[in-house]
Design a protein around this motif. Structure first.
Motif, PDB file in Angstrom:
ATOM      1  N   TYR A 106     -15.272   1.360  16.045  1.00 30.73           N
ATOM      2  CA  TYR A 106     -15.327   1.393  14.579  1.00 30.73           C
ATOM      3  C   TYR A 106     -14.376   2.441  14.004  1.00 30.73           C
ATOM      4  O   TYR A 106     -14.268   3.549  14.521  1.00 30.73           O
TER       5      TYR A 106
ATOM      6  N   VAL B 121     -14.065  -2.732  11.867  1.00 27.10           N
ATOM      7  CA  VAL B 121     -14.287  -3.389  13.154  1.00 27.10           C
ATOM      8  C   VAL B 121     -13.819  -4.832  13.017  1.00 27.10           C
ATOM      9  O   VAL B 121     -13.945  -5.443  11.964  1.00 27.10           O
TER      10      VAL B 121
ATOM     11  N   TYR C 109     -19.201   1.564  10.477  1.00 33.63           N
ATOM     12  CA  TYR C 109     -19.520   0.390   9.675  1.00 33.63           C
ATOM     13  C   TYR C 109     -19.726   0.771   8.200  1.00 33.63           C
ATOM     14  O   TYR C 109     -20.831   0.805   7.681  1.00 33.63           O
TER      15      TYR C 109
END
Length: 289
Positions: A136, A116, A160
């Motif tokens: 993401y 990201v 993430y």
């Protein structure tokens, strides 16, 4: 009992214990963004490699590898703080958010890319309230440090990607912060779910598994950012304990070289904490390059 061994740090991350007893780490805050050395509680800045450093590893030549250099790169830095090499991405494009690093038993370097852009994650110094909706594409990279290039992309599409570590079984483990999952790569390169350390995804508040380290018995110690704890996971993936940290935002964890203590970077208070390890820590791989 958690002991604070260094204070006055600004968003510390990526602790690495050195052979002489010092601890290296990076400070991510905009006011510093540096490679820092801690000796007997005293902070000394080594260099500012550029970018927004978030992860750190050391090789057998005592050189530092910093995730999050200029333009979201991976940077090799000499023990004195001189930039030796910069890697900006692979065949799939440039890195987006290099996060954490670990050398493997094969001598290669492995890196999480959270997938990201910082501008989508942060609103100034604060977390963007719409962080969960960002596009993401967290990835796991295998990097040849001698040739200075990405060899393979081992995983994509992670929400993430964050902490990364090798277990005593020789397998690669990594955390997916927003879902609370920890994955591992098994024979053939296939990804499988190893553990779940949060009951539900982090949708409104940024929290979840971050940096990780193993003890010699195969127990995984995972810093859970936003929950103020180190989660202990046994080799079967079962949660066996939780160790509270003095602040709510532990970012990473590493063992001292003698395996007796775990070092924790905690960002709420800007400190380096130390706890007595329930069992000896697993030594890191530090190959010569």
């Amino acid at each position: 009992m958690n002991e604070t061994i260094a204070t006055g740090l600004r968003q510390p991350e990526g602790p690495v214990a050195l052979t002489d007893g010092r601890v290296a780490l990076v400070e991510t805050d905009e006011s510093r963004r540096c490679l820092t050395m801690i000796a007997a509680g005293v902070r000394r800045e080594i260099c500012r490699p550029g970018g927004r450093p978030t992860g750190l590893a050391i090789d057998g030549d005592h050189c530092f590898w910093v995730a999050g250099g200029p333009e979201n790169s991976l940077v090799k830095v000499s023990p004195e703080g001189r930039t030796l090499q910069v890697i900006e991405g692979g065949k799939d494009g440039p890195f987006l958010y290099p996060n954490d690093l670990a050398f493997g038993p094969d001598g290669l370097l492995y890196m999480t890319d959270s997938g990201v852009r910082i501008s989508d994650l942060l609103d100034g110094p604060d977390i963007n309230p719409d962080f969960f909706q960002a596009p993401y594409n967290g990835r796991i990279y295998q990097i040849d440090p001698a040739e200075g290039r990405v060899q393979r992309v081992l995983a994509t599409g992670l929400l993430y990607a964050n902490g990364i570590a090798f277990g005593p079984d020789g397998l690669l483990y990594y955390s997916e912060t927003l879902t609370g999952k920890i994955f591992r790569q098994i024979v053939g390169g296939r990804q499988e779910l190893f553990a779940q350390v949060m009951p539900a995804p982090a949708v409104k508040v940024l929290r979840g598994p971050a940096g990780m380290a193993f003890d010699r018995n195969g127990t995984l110690y995972c810093a859970v950012y936003g929950q103020g704890e180190i989660c202990l996971v046994d080799p079967s993936g079962k949660i066996t304990g939780r160790i509270r940290t003095n602040g709510a935002r532990p970012g990473n964890i590493a063992f001292t070289l003698d395996g007796k203590y775990a070092l924790i970077t905690e960002q709420e208070n800007g400190v380096l904490e130390r706890i007595a390890a329930p069992r000896p820590g697993l030594p890191l791989h530090m190959p010569s390059i």
